[in-house]
Design a protein around this motif. Sequence first.
Motif, short mmCIF file in Angstrom:
data_model
loop_
_atom_site.label_atom_id
_atom_site.label_comp_id
_atom_site.label_asym_id
_atom_site.label_seq_id
_atom_site.Cartn_x
_atom_site.Cartn_y
_atom_site.Cartn_z
N ALA A 122 4.26 -29.26 48.87
CA ALA A 122 4.06 -27.81 48.89
C ALA A 122 4.48 -27.18 47.57
N LEU A 123 5.63 -27.59 47.05
CA LEU A 123 6.10 -27.07 45.77
C LEU A 123 5.15 -27.46 44.64
N MET A 124 4.64 -28.67 44.69
CA MET A 124 3.73 -29.14 43.65
C MET A 124 2.44 -28.31 43.66
N LEU A 125 1.88 -28.07 44.84
CA LEU A 125 0.64 -27.31 44.95
C LEU A 125 0.85 -25.85 44.52
N LEU A 126 1.92 -25.23 45.03
CA LEU A 126 2.17 -23.83 44.69
C LEU A 126 2.44 -23.67 43.21
N SER A 127 3.18 -24.57 42.63
CA SER A 127 3.47 -24.52 41.20
C SER A 127 2.19 -24.62 40.38
N ASP A 128 1.31 -25.53 40.77
CA ASP A 128 0.04 -25.70 40.07
C ASP A 128 -0.82 -24.44 40.18
N MET A 129 -0.87 -23.87 41.37
CA MET A 129 -1.66 -22.66 41.60
C MET A 129 -1.16 -21.49 40.76
N VAL A 130 0.15 -21.32 40.73
CA VAL A 130 0.74 -20.18 40.03
C VAL A 130 0.64 -20.33 38.51
N GLN A 131 0.81 -21.56 38.03
CA GLN A 131 0.83 -21.78 36.59
C GLN A 131 -0.55 -22.03 35.97
N HIS A 132 -1.44 -22.69 36.73
CA HIS A 132 -2.69 -23.17 36.12
C HIS A 132 -3.93 -22.81 36.92
N PRO A 133 -4.11 -21.55 37.31
CA PRO A 133 -5.33 -21.20 38.05
C PRO A 133 -6.57 -21.33 37.16
N ALA A 134 -7.68 -21.75 37.77
CA ALA A 134 -8.89 -22.01 36.99
C ALA A 134 -9.67 -20.75 36.67
N VAL A 136 17.74 -27.17 44.74
CA VAL A 136 17.59 -26.66 43.37
C VAL A 136 16.88 -27.68 42.50
N SER A 137 17.27 -28.94 42.61
CA SER A 137 16.67 -30.01 41.81
C SER A 137 15.18 -30.14 42.10
N MET A 138 14.81 -30.06 43.37
CA MET A 138 13.40 -30.20 43.75
C MET A 138 12.56 -29.04 43.21
N VAL A 139 13.09 -27.84 43.33
CA VAL A 139 12.36 -26.67 42.80
C VAL A 139 12.26 -26.77 41.28
N GLU A 140 13.33 -27.17 40.65
CA GLU A 140 13.36 -27.28 39.18
C GLU A 140 12.34 -28.30 38.68
N ASN A 141 12.15 -29.39 39.44
CA ASN A 141 11.18 -30.42 39.05
C ASN A 141 9.76 -29.88 38.96
N HIS A 142 9.45 -28.90 39.81
CA HIS A 142 8.08 -28.40 39.87
C HIS A 142 7.89 -27.05 39.18
N PHE A 143 8.92 -26.24 39.13
CA PHE A 143 8.78 -24.92 38.52
C PHE A 143 9.50 -24.80 37.18
N GLY A 144 10.21 -25.84 36.79
CA GLY A 144 10.94 -25.79 35.52
C GLY A 144 10.03 -25.74 34.30
N THR A 145 8.78 -26.19 34.45
CA THR A 145 7.83 -26.17 33.33
C THR A 145 7.12 -24.82 33.17
N TRP A 146 7.34 -23.94 34.14
CA TRP A 146 6.72 -22.61 34.09
C TRP A 146 7.30 -21.86 32.89
N LYS A 147 6.43 -21.43 31.99
CA LYS A 147 6.90 -20.86 30.73
C LYS A 147 7.33 -19.41 30.86
N ARG A 148 8.51 -19.15 30.35
CA ARG A 148 9.05 -17.79 30.31
C ARG A 148 8.13 -16.89 29.49
N GLY A 149 8.04 -15.64 29.87
CA GLY A 149 7.22 -14.68 29.13
C GLY A 149 8.01 -13.43 28.83
N GLN A 150 7.39 -12.52 28.10
CA GLN A 150 8.03 -11.24 27.80
C GLN A 150 7.75 -10.28 28.93
N GLN A 151 8.80 -9.75 29.53
CA GLN A 151 8.62 -8.87 30.68
C GLN A 151 8.03 -7.52 30.25
#
Length: 415
Positions: free
Chosen positions: A99-111, A199-214
Amino acid sequence: MIDYRQCTLENGLTLLTVVKPGSLFSLNLGIRIGALHEPIPQKGICHFIEHMLFKGTHTLDNQTLNHRIEHLGGDFNAYTDYISTVFTVSAMTSELKDALMLLSDMVQHPAFNESEMEKERTVIISELKASLDDAEDSTHKLLYEKAYNKSPLKYDVIGTKESISALKAEDLSSFHQKHYIPNDSILVLVSDLPHTEAVSMVENHFGTWKRGQQPKKNVTFEKNTPGIHTSYKDMEQSALGFLYTFEIKEEEKLPLRVLNYKLGVSGNSILFRELRENRGLAYDVYSDLELTEPLQNLMIYTQIPDERLEEAEELILHILEEIKRGAYFKEEDLLLMKKVLTTSIFSTLHHHSDLSSFMLDAVLSKEDPLSFQKDLEKLKDVTLKDIMTIAKKIFTSPTIYRLRGEEHEDNNEDF
């Protein structure tokens, strides 16, 4: 009462983990971007993006993505409101990693595939039309439209047919890249996993999500414009809506929640008892309270036979005036509210999904995730005078919208 911890990942993602025994997990991912923050020409873009995130990623096409979501065997959903876009997942804990893998992919890399976008555009316009065909939805939309002059609240979350039709794939991609950032997002995970493992499991999938300027998202409060507005629609009954907006202090919120519950939420509410039980005016009537800044408002809605619309309108206004004078509320009502709130809290604690959703809403509203526990203590000090004081403060100068089921001889003008 709740075993939870809050931390911030290196990329700025706020993470709340809650340890709760059981075989299920529930997570809520909230991104602080909603309809209030959209440019006028792009009204509905947040809602459109929410839909498109289910239509494929850079690595998974639409069919594959949704096949994998289905095989989680749980519930995977999303919604857009005025201040946020939220994704929810509940399933067996054994499915959490996927679930974390799919949601992370959807949020970070939508087509944002153009052919999929065209199909979804038709779906969203159909959704808009369906809401306009519904008397309750129409009354809500038109009430907000008339109540505000400049506030983004006058525009529906879905957008307009014109704005939806004009959006292009590059618009969605650019908006997503700017606003879908971890340092403006909160993830709440309720499961039986220890905090460090969660925390470790979430970090594995969402840790690559790049920070942006708010981006700056300044939305100023606007008081509703008082007035009575009328329009006509081919339907069996007429609808009636009242809107009050206000700015109140933190300590005034709890008395207002007590007031709203007794006014139009409980099965034995004042409005229900007076309009339905005592006079047979309406099948249903309710009040709805929103206390998220800058959306603080209270709405009353009912449907009645057209020939009794004025009677219902006068009765509701009379009830509110009576409440301001101290009528309808007794000490036993406060005692009942304590029981109701306590029951509600234990019900929330019992369900993984309710608890996850509640804690996300609190953080999005910049409140303590355990604020409801503190409310139990504060409730002991709420008095009838507090309820009367807040009633006097908010029940002034409403915006009233009448959606009538048949046209009368009087002209069709707002006044």
